[in-house]
Design a protein around this motif. Structure first.
Motif, mmCIF file in Angstrom:
data_model
loop_
_atom_site.group_PDB
_atom_site.id
_atom_site.type_symbol
_atom_site.label_atom_id
_atom_site.label_comp_id
_atom_site.label_asym_id
_atom_site.label_seq_id
_atom_site.Cartn_x
_atom_site.Cartn_y
_atom_site.Cartn_z
ATOM 1 N N TYR A 33 0.837 -1.197 0.000
ATOM 2 C CA TYR A 33 0.000 0.000 0.000
ATOM 3 C C TYR A 33 0.873 1.247 0.000
ATOM 4 C CZ TYR A 33 -3.402 -3.353 1.907
ATOM 5 O OH TYR A 33 -4.209 -4.438 2.113
ATOM 6 N N PHE A 45 -5.163 7.223 1.509
ATOM 7 C CA PHE A 45 -4.870 6.065 0.677
ATOM 8 C C PHE A 45 -4.588 6.508 -0.763
ATOM 9 C CE2 PHE A 45 -5.181 1.826 -0.961
ATOM 10 C CZ PHE A 45 -5.869 1.925 -2.158
ATOM 11 N N TYR A 48 -3.063 0.444 -4.002
ATOM 12 C CA TYR A 48 -2.860 -0.857 -3.378
ATOM 13 C C TYR A 48 -2.415 -1.855 -4.437
ATOM 14 C CZ TYR A 48 -4.905 -5.499 -2.425
ATOM 15 O OH TYR A 48 -5.150 -6.840 -2.322
ATOM 16 N N PRO A 55 -5.339 -3.504 -8.074
ATOM 17 C CA PRO A 55 -6.791 -3.518 -8.240
ATOM 18 C C PRO A 55 -7.474 -2.223 -7.824
ATOM 19 C CG PRO A 55 -6.144 -4.899 -6.392
ATOM 20 C CD PRO A 55 -4.888 -4.446 -7.052
ATOM 21 N N ASP A 56 -6.788 -1.404 -7.069
ATOM 22 C CA ASP A 56 -7.405 -0.161 -6.614
ATOM 23 C C ASP A 56 -6.402 0.978 -6.723
ATOM 24 O OD1 ASP A 56 -8.634 1.982 -5.267
ATOM 25 O OD2 ASP A 56 -9.668 0.645 -3.901
ATOM 26 N N GLY A 97 -1.763 -9.958 3.029
ATOM 27 C CA GLY A 97 -2.830 -10.002 2.047
ATOM 28 C C GLY A 97 -3.909 -11.008 2.372
ATOM 29 N N GLN A 98 -3.966 -11.400 3.637
ATOM 30 C CA GLN A 98 -4.994 -12.355 4.044
ATOM 31 C C GLN A 98 -6.139 -11.613 4.715
ATOM 32 O OE1 GLN A 98 -2.758 -15.050 6.460
ATOM 33 N NE2 GLN A 98 -1.617 -15.896 4.743
ATOM 34 N N GLU A 99 -7.100 -12.363 5.207
ATOM 35 C CA GLU A 99 -8.315 -11.739 5.707
ATOM 36 C C GLU A 99 -8.054 -10.788 6.865
ATOM 37 O OE1 GLU A 99 -11.363 -14.458 6.644
ATOM 38 O OE2 GLU A 99 -12.725 -12.947 7.411
ATOM 39 N N LYS A 100 -7.295 -11.254 7.833
ATOM 40 C CA LYS A 100 -6.949 -10.377 8.944
ATOM 41 C C LYS A 100 -5.629 -9.722 8.566
ATOM 42 C CE LYS A 100 -6.313 -10.315 13.929
ATOM 43 N NZ LYS A 100 -6.196 -11.118 15.161
ATOM 44 N N ASN A 101 -5.721 -8.487 8.160
ATOM 45 C CA ASN A 101 -4.659 -7.919 7.345
ATOM 46 C C ASN A 101 -3.959 -6.771 8.056
ATOM 47 O OD1 ASN A 101 -3.198 -7.779 4.962
ATOM 48 N ND2 ASN A 101 -4.487 -6.157 4.166
ATOM 49 N N ILE A 102 -3.066 -7.081 8.979
ATOM 50 C CA ILE A 102 -2.326 -6.036 9.654
ATOM 51 C C ILE A 102 -1.292 -5.482 8.693
ATOM 52 C CG2 ILE A 102 -0.764 -5.518 11.548
ATOM 53 C CD1 ILE A 102 -2.105 -7.838 13.083
ATOM 54 N N GLN A 103 -1.306 -4.192 8.523
ATOM 55 C CA GLN A 103 -0.335 -3.538 7.650
ATOM 56 C C GLN A 103 0.845 -3.056 8.476
ATOM 57 O OE1 GLN A 103 -2.243 -0.535 5.202
ATOM 58 N NE2 GLN A 103 -4.005 -1.852 4.857
ATOM 59 N N PHE A 105 4.130 -0.662 8.437
ATOM 60 C CA PHE A 105 4.533 0.551 7.739
ATOM 61 C C PHE A 105 6.041 0.768 7.755
ATOM 62 C CE2 PHE A 105 0.666 2.920 6.731
ATOM 63 C CZ PHE A 105 -0.284 2.206 7.431
ATOM 64 N N TYR B 32 -13.516 -4.881 10.931
ATOM 65 C CA TYR B 32 -12.194 -5.079 11.503
ATOM 66 C C TYR B 32 -11.587 -3.709 11.769
ATOM 67 C CZ TYR B 32 -7.343 -6.807 11.794
ATOM 68 O OH TYR B 32 -6.076 -7.113 12.196
ATOM 69 N N ILE B 34 -8.256 -1.455 13.679
ATOM 70 C CA ILE B 34 -6.884 -1.476 14.199
ATOM 71 C C ILE B 34 -6.571 -0.121 14.821
ATOM 72 C CG2 ILE B 34 -4.433 -1.631 13.604
ATOM 73 C CD1 ILE B 34 -5.055 -3.522 11.398
ATOM 74 N N TYR B 36 -3.277 2.216 15.640
ATOM 75 C CA TYR B 36 -1.868 2.403 15.341
ATOM 76 C C TYR B 36 -1.317 3.540 16.196
ATOM 77 C CZ TYR B 36 -2.028 -0.439 11.060
ATOM 78 O OH TYR B 36 -2.144 -1.466 10.159
ATOM 79 N N PRO B 44 3.438 4.540 11.194
ATOM 80 C CA PRO B 44 2.504 3.986 12.191
ATOM 81 C C PRO B 44 2.894 2.565 12.580
ATOM 82 C CG PRO B 44 1.312 5.061 10.411
ATOM 83 C CD PRO B 44 2.742 4.975 9.978
ATOM 84 N N ARG B 51 -11.968 -7.523 15.967
ATOM 85 C CA ARG B 51 -12.959 -7.837 14.945
ATOM 86 C C ARG B 51 -14.333 -7.442 15.458
ATOM 87 N NH1 ARG B 51 -10.690 -10.829 10.927
ATOM 88 N NH2 ARG B 51 -12.753 -11.145 10.047
ATOM 89 N N HIS B 95 -14.512 -5.649 4.258
ATOM 90 C CA HIS B 95 -14.250 -6.534 3.132
ATOM 91 C C HIS B 95 -15.336 -6.305 2.099
ATOM 92 C CE1 HIS B 95 -12.031 -8.485 6.337
ATOM 93 N NE2 HIS B 95 -11.296 -9.015 5.406
ATOM 94 N N ASN B 99 -13.237 -6.730 -5.058
ATOM 95 C CA ASN B 99 -11.828 -6.886 -4.722
ATOM 96 C C ASN B 99 -11.634 -7.574 -3.384
ATOM 97 O OD1 ASN B 99 -10.893 -5.624 -7.064
ATOM 98 N ND2 ASN B 99 -11.157 -3.615 -6.163
ATOM 99 N N PHE B 101 -10.573 -6.699 -0.635
ATOM 100 C CA PHE B 101 -9.276 -6.579 0.020
ATOM 101 C C PHE B 101 -9.392 -5.642 1.208
ATOM 102 C CE2 PHE B 101 -7.363 -2.394 -0.661
ATOM 103 C CZ PHE B 101 -8.237 -1.823 -1.568
ATOM 104 N N ASN B 102 -8.335 -5.599 1.936
ATOM 105 C CA ASN B 102 -8.358 -4.873 3.184
ATOM 106 C C ASN B 102 -7.951 -3.424 2.983
ATOM 107 O OD1 ASN B 102 -8.936 -6.967 5.365
ATOM 108 N ND2 ASN B 102 -7.415 -7.952 4.090
ATOM 109 N N PHE B 104 -8.113 0.100 4.330
ATOM 110 C CA PHE B 104 -8.357 0.743 5.604
ATOM 111 C C PHE B 104 -8.600 2.237 5.429
ATOM 112 C CE2 PHE B 104 -7.656 -2.351 8.928
ATOM 113 C CZ PHE B 104 -6.989 -3.358 8.276
#
Lengths: 114, 116
Positions: A33, A45, A48, A55-56, A97-103, A105, B32, B34, B36, B44, B51, B95, B99, B101-102, B104
């Motif tokens: 990202y 944002f 991504y 895709p975005d 890139g999974q469902e629970k998606n902690i980024q 930085f 979901y 988060i 930071y 961050p 969740r 979600h 797409n 995707f996550n 945020f």
């Protein structure tokens, strides 16, 4: 690497010049990202990547902004014909890139357009 | 975009006191969240997540509370220390197909000042 690496950490450029910002994500992270953070503001944002595809791209502020990612790893954000309003910190994040998606930085690139 | 905002832009607390940072979100479909922490000159850093099927989650000295009825999120820091001084962001995620995707959405942040 151990974390997300961004370079350069600081970039000063003249109005009208092109700049390239680099992001090296955490090894194995498929999602990447780009965000922009103006002084005292939240994260805006930009774009991504999932693998090498984007895709975005909805957050790119103008056609002067573009980004690419090669080999599913390093990404480059390019700003053409920079303007003073482009001055900000550009942050890169990566995730599994999974469902629970902690980024996670990077420290960001501080761009100053004179 | 989604509206994720914070009630208090700055918060000053005495060292040792508990801190509560609040966040409101607008999308009831968000599932979901988060928190930071961003220190000066750094990116961050993940603190804790939750969740939407939970209303409370605890970490080390931090607790996140989620109230889906009023779309409110809070971060509680126990025994606040000078090292906790930073800007805190909440981020929401939904979600969304196709797409899925996550993506945020981040609030503008709350600056926490811890006075010694």
């Amino acid at each position: 690497g151990a974390g997300v690496s961004q370079s350069p950490s600081n970039k000063v450029t003249e109005k009208g010049k092109d700049v390239e910002l680099r992001c090296d994500p955490i090894s194995g992270h498929t999602a990447l990202y780009w965000y922009r953070q103006s002084l005292g503001q939240g994260l805006e944002f930009l774009i991504y990547f999932q693998g090498n595809s984007a895709p975005d791209k909805s957050g790119l502020p103008s056609d002067r902004f573009s980004a690419e990612r090669t080999g599913g790893s390093v990404s480059t954000l390019t700003i053409q014909r920079t303007q003073q309003e482009d001055s900000a910190v550009y942050l890169c994040a990566s995730s599994l890139g999974q469902e629970k998606n902690i980024q996670y930085f990077g420290a960001g690139t501080r761009l100053s357009v004179l | 975009g989604e509206n994720v905002g914070l009630h208090l832009p700055t918060l000053s607390v005495q060292e040792g006191d508990n801190s509560i940072i609040n966040c409101a979100y607008s999308n009831s479909a968000s599932d979901y969240f988060i928190w930071y922490k961003q220190e000066s000159g750094k990116g961050p850093q993940f603190i804790i997540d939750i969740r939407s099927n939970m209303d409370k989650r605890q970490g080390q000295r931090v607790t996140v509370l989620l109230n889906k009825t009023v779309k409110h999120l809070s971060l509680q820091i126990a025994a606040t220390q000078p090292g906790d001084s930073a800007v805190y962001f909440c981020a929401e995620n939904t979600h969304r197909p196709p797409n899925n995707f996550n993506k945020f959405y981040f609030g503008s942040g709350t600056k926490l000042n811890v006075k010694p």
